[in-house]
Design an enzyme around this catalytic site. Structure first.
Site, PDB file in Angstrom:
ATOM      1  CG  HIS A  29     -28.469 -33.021 -21.450  1.00 57.16           C
ATOM      2  ND1 HIS A  29     -28.927 -31.777 -21.093  1.00 57.16           N
ATOM      3  CD2 HIS A  29     -28.786 -33.852 -20.422  1.00 57.16           C
ATOM      4  CE1 HIS A  29     -29.517 -31.847 -19.910  1.00 57.16           C
ATOM      5  NE2 HIS A  29     -29.439 -33.089 -19.478  1.00 57.16           N
ATOM      6  CG  ASP A  77     -25.444 -31.592 -14.843  1.00 52.05           C
ATOM      7  OD1 ASP A  77     -26.195 -32.556 -14.598  1.00 52.05           O
ATOM      8  OD2 ASP A  77     -25.819 -30.610 -15.515  1.00 52.05           O
TER       9      ASP A  77
END
Length: 332
Positions: free
Chosen positions: A176, A247
């Site tokens: 992230h 993702d």
């Protein structure tokens, strides 16, 4: 196709326009989209009505710290506890994990949402993003749980998604926020991280989500836009025939592909069927990037609306109360 994020608990006029775009195949919901059980069910219905065609509605409802719908839903324990129980009582741990999967999936389906991106089958080896989301650090134990979890989700009428291929657990970095590089040879990854994915695929998992991790001894780019990982290993070696999700392309580790359009094209060109655009501020540019691309509107059809269920019938099901009672107290 794209699965997009929306900003709040109700749709804006701009978001309604996004949903009518032919490249929009669905919406992923987060805590920002949740105020109550009734509200999120109404939002799900509003999304479908605005689109005017089938849409995949999905969420990350894993349990523990990754549970987007909370008030009115079972408080699901994180997966790590099942691994500890497995050390004492293997059969009890697997039965309870299957119940966890059924309970989670049943409640999500009763909300009008099609899919929870589960199970996590990464190894629990200290990754900052995975942490207690992993069942165990032992690939064969995680493989056992992958089979059980897929069974439980299927019993609830929900497709199962294995994540994050080919394994996010063996590096410390959180993609992230930062790039992640796993410099092991393919033989080591095959012998460890791929074992649970192979088990889950054999058990009938319907989808796989890719990792934004680079494995330089296998391919120079992150797995999510690597032809070697998707076409050669996932589809070729492991024989996976389901849906491949990227993702989120808003994660820092996806930036290596370039700007938003470059990220979209890199993932689709490598073999992803669906790209996740979770940040609403990236949606407009992402949809524009799809101009001229051949679309696959049916790619998500097998994941949508697998069974009819509602909260009234679910709560009346004795299995719901029994599973909730066994799981909400945590795993001793």
């Amino acid at each position: 196709m794209l699965v997009i994020g929306v900003a709040g608990t109700e749709l804006t006029a701009q978001e309604r326009d996004w949903l009518r775009h032919p490249a929009c195949g669905g919406v992923i919901l987060f805590s920002r989209n949740f105020a109550s059980k009734m509200q999120v069910a109404e939002l799900a219905q509003a999304i479908r009505e605005a689109a005017g065609r089938p849409q995949l509605l999905c969420v990350d409802q894993e349990g523990g710290r990754v549970q987007r719908f909370r008030e009115g839903y079972s408080a699901l324990p994180p997966l790590e506890g099942f691994g500890r129980l497995y050390a004492r009582d293997r059969e009890a741990a697997l039965r309870l994990a299957e119940e966890h999967a059924w309970l989670m999936a049943s409640e999500v389906r009763a909300t009008g949402v099609d899919l929870s991106f589960a199970p996590v089958v990464d190894l629990g080896r200290g990754n900052r993003a995975i942490g207690d989301r992993a069942f165990s650090d032992d690939p064969r134990i995680v493989a056992d749980f992958a089979r059980a979890y897929v069974r439980g989700m299927h019993a609830a009428g929900m497709a199962a998604t294995l994540k994050h291929f080919p394994g996010h657990g063996s590096v410390p970095e959180d993609t992230h926020h930062e790039d992640a590089v796993d410099d092991r040879p393919l033989e080591a990854i095959r012998a460890q991280d791929l074992v649970p994915f192979a088990a889950g695929i054999e058990a009938g998992a319907d989808a796989v989500m890719m990792a934004h991790v680079v494995y330089p001894q296998v391919a120079p780019e992150p797995a999510g836009y690597s032809r070697r990982w998707i076409g050669g290993i996932l589809r070729g070696e492991l024989g996976f025939r389901g849906v491949v999700f990227s993702d989120d392309i808003g994660m820092a580790a996806a930036f290596s592909a370039g700007g938003v359009a470059a990220r979209i094209h890199a993932h689709l060109d490598a073999g992803c069927d669906v790209v996740l655009v979770c940040h609403p501020q990236l949606v407009e540019e992402s949809l524009a990037a799809m101009a001229g691309r051949a679309l696959q509107p049916d790619v998500l059809s097998g994941l949508i609306g697998r069974s009819a269920i509602d909260w009234e019938r679910l709560i009346a099901d004795a299995r719901h109360g029994a599973a909730r009672g066994r799981l909400e107290g945590g795993l001793a």
